[in-house]
Scaffold this active site. Sequence first.
Site, PDB file in Angstrom:
ATOM      1  N   GLY A  10     -20.733  62.030  59.135  1.00 56.70           N
ATOM      2  CA  GLY A  10     -21.294  63.431  58.828  1.00 56.70           C
ATOM      3  C   GLY A  10     -21.919  63.394  57.772  1.00 56.70           C
ATOM      4  O   GLY A  10     -22.087  62.860  56.727  1.00 56.70           O
ATOM      5  N   GLU A 103     -15.298  57.236  54.711  1.00 57.56           N
ATOM      6  CA  GLU A 103     -14.369  56.150  54.792  1.00 57.56           C
ATOM      7  C   GLU A 103     -14.790  55.325  56.072  1.00 57.56           C
ATOM      8  O   GLU A 103     -14.489  54.039  56.291  1.00 57.56           O
ATOM      9  CB  GLU A 103     -13.037  56.910  55.110  1.00 57.56           C
ATOM     10  CG  GLU A 103     -13.089  57.959  55.902  1.00 57.56           C
ATOM     11  CD  GLU A 103     -11.778  58.502  56.785  1.00 57.56           C
ATOM     12  OE1 GLU A 103     -11.631  59.440  57.233  1.00 57.56           O
ATOM     13  OE2 GLU A 103     -10.974  57.595  57.115  1.00 57.56           O
ATOM     14  N   ASP A 127     -15.629  66.003  52.130  1.00 56.73           N
ATOM     15  CA  ASP A 127     -14.245  66.082  52.064  1.00 56.73           C
ATOM     16  C   ASP A 127     -13.563  65.716  50.720  1.00 56.73           C
ATOM     17  O   ASP A 127     -12.400  65.805  50.543  1.00 56.73           O
ATOM     18  CB  ASP A 127     -13.527  65.468  53.210  1.00 56.73           C
ATOM     19  CG  ASP A 127     -13.898  66.037  54.639  1.00 56.73           C
ATOM     20  OD1 ASP A 127     -14.590  66.983  54.692  1.00 56.73           O
ATOM     21  OD2 ASP A 127     -13.923  65.153  55.603  1.00 56.73           O
ATOM     22  N   ARG A 171     -10.248  66.941  57.195  1.00 51.78           N
ATOM     23  CA  ARG A 171      -9.485  66.507  58.405  1.00 51.78           C
ATOM     24  C   ARG A 171      -8.140  65.930  57.999  1.00 51.78           C
ATOM     25  O   ARG A 171      -7.250  66.226  58.512  1.00 51.78           O
ATOM     26  CB  ARG A 171     -10.294  65.128  59.087  1.00 51.78           C
ATOM     27  CG  ARG A 171      -9.835  64.717  60.190  1.00 51.78           C
ATOM     28  CD  ARG A 171     -10.661  63.350  60.499  1.00 51.78           C
ATOM     29  NE  ARG A 171     -11.949  63.560  61.195  1.00 51.78           N
ATOM     30  CZ  ARG A 171     -13.123  63.095  61.182  1.00 51.78           C
ATOM     31  NH1 ARG A 171     -13.249  62.220  60.417  1.00 51.78           N
ATOM     32  NH2 ARG A 171     -14.226  63.149  61.712  1.00 51.78           N
TER      33      ARG A 171
END
Length: 341
Positions: A10, A103, A127, A171
Amino acid sequence: MRIGVLTGGGDCPGLNAVIRAIVRKGIPEYNYQFVGFRDGWRGPLEGHTRTLDIPAVRGILPRGGTILGSSRTNPFKIDNGVERIRQTLMNLGVDALIAIGGEDTLGVATKLHELGVQVIGVPKTIDNDLSGTDYTFGFDTAVGIATEAIDRLHTTAESHHRALIVEVMGRHAGWIALHSGLAGGANVILIPEIPFSIEKVCDWVNSRFRTQYSPIIVVAEGATPINGTMELVTRETDAFGHPRLGGIGESIAREIEQRTGKEARTTVLGHVQRGGTPSSRDRWLATRFGLHAIDAVHDAAWGSMVALRGTDIVRVPLSEATEKIKTVDPSLYAEAEVFFG
Ligand code: F6P
């Protein structure tokens, strides 16, 4: 030396600041040449490049997104993916890669390093869920946007005596929800790490209405109710196996209306949290990550990721940073619970 640079996953405010710092230090100080790979791992897979020299990075510091483009391509899910990457690097005379990502992108970088590719990682994600670093860039901007939204929603909630739900990204980790919820004075914060009781949420909503104020509920997109207490929608998955999230805010609003008889509405912030100009803190962090990433190349510290520890930029093994994600500790969540209801 020729170095490939790519941005994957993203997009995130501050990506351009990292690219700029890498190039602005790498060319005059180390005499490196750069190749910009387009669209994450798809770039080296397919040999898609763009020029990356000093004129190419002029004026991009405050610009959101990434001049290199991004994608969620996973070379390990593609036939001969790794071989194709090796071949591209050889054809272009690229000696090493700087991968800027979260990640998934850095998970690929870790495996490539284990297979002998010379890689340095830079941690990005709104995030803030990458291990090994106190913060990732992009997070501060996202929290700022979410906090401003919560501030604005307070006044409309109160005018209409409604419960307003704000769904934010996150998430597997509730960092954005926790920080923006605390900063914005939310009455309930729901995060993926701690399954919630919808009954308890409704109790907090009712108690807030009793004090003549309207509740604001901040929910991370990955938050889940305690098993079997609410119906959830199943979603398609991406190349890394992550379900496409979204919708928990709407489900909560429906439950609140049914259980409390109060009107409820949901605002999904979605990609607004990722778009646009980075905050000054994110520009600062991204720039420092870029400067230290090119030093790591110079020191041949392959397989490492630059990371923030306090105010220092350090190097940590990519394998350590991508082993498991960094989630919110229950004790931090407990701090915020003081303000619930
Ligand atoms: O990985 C960062 C993230 O912002 C997650 O919080 C969110 O689930 C995801 O990206 C959304 O990604 P996409 O843009 O692919 O819908």
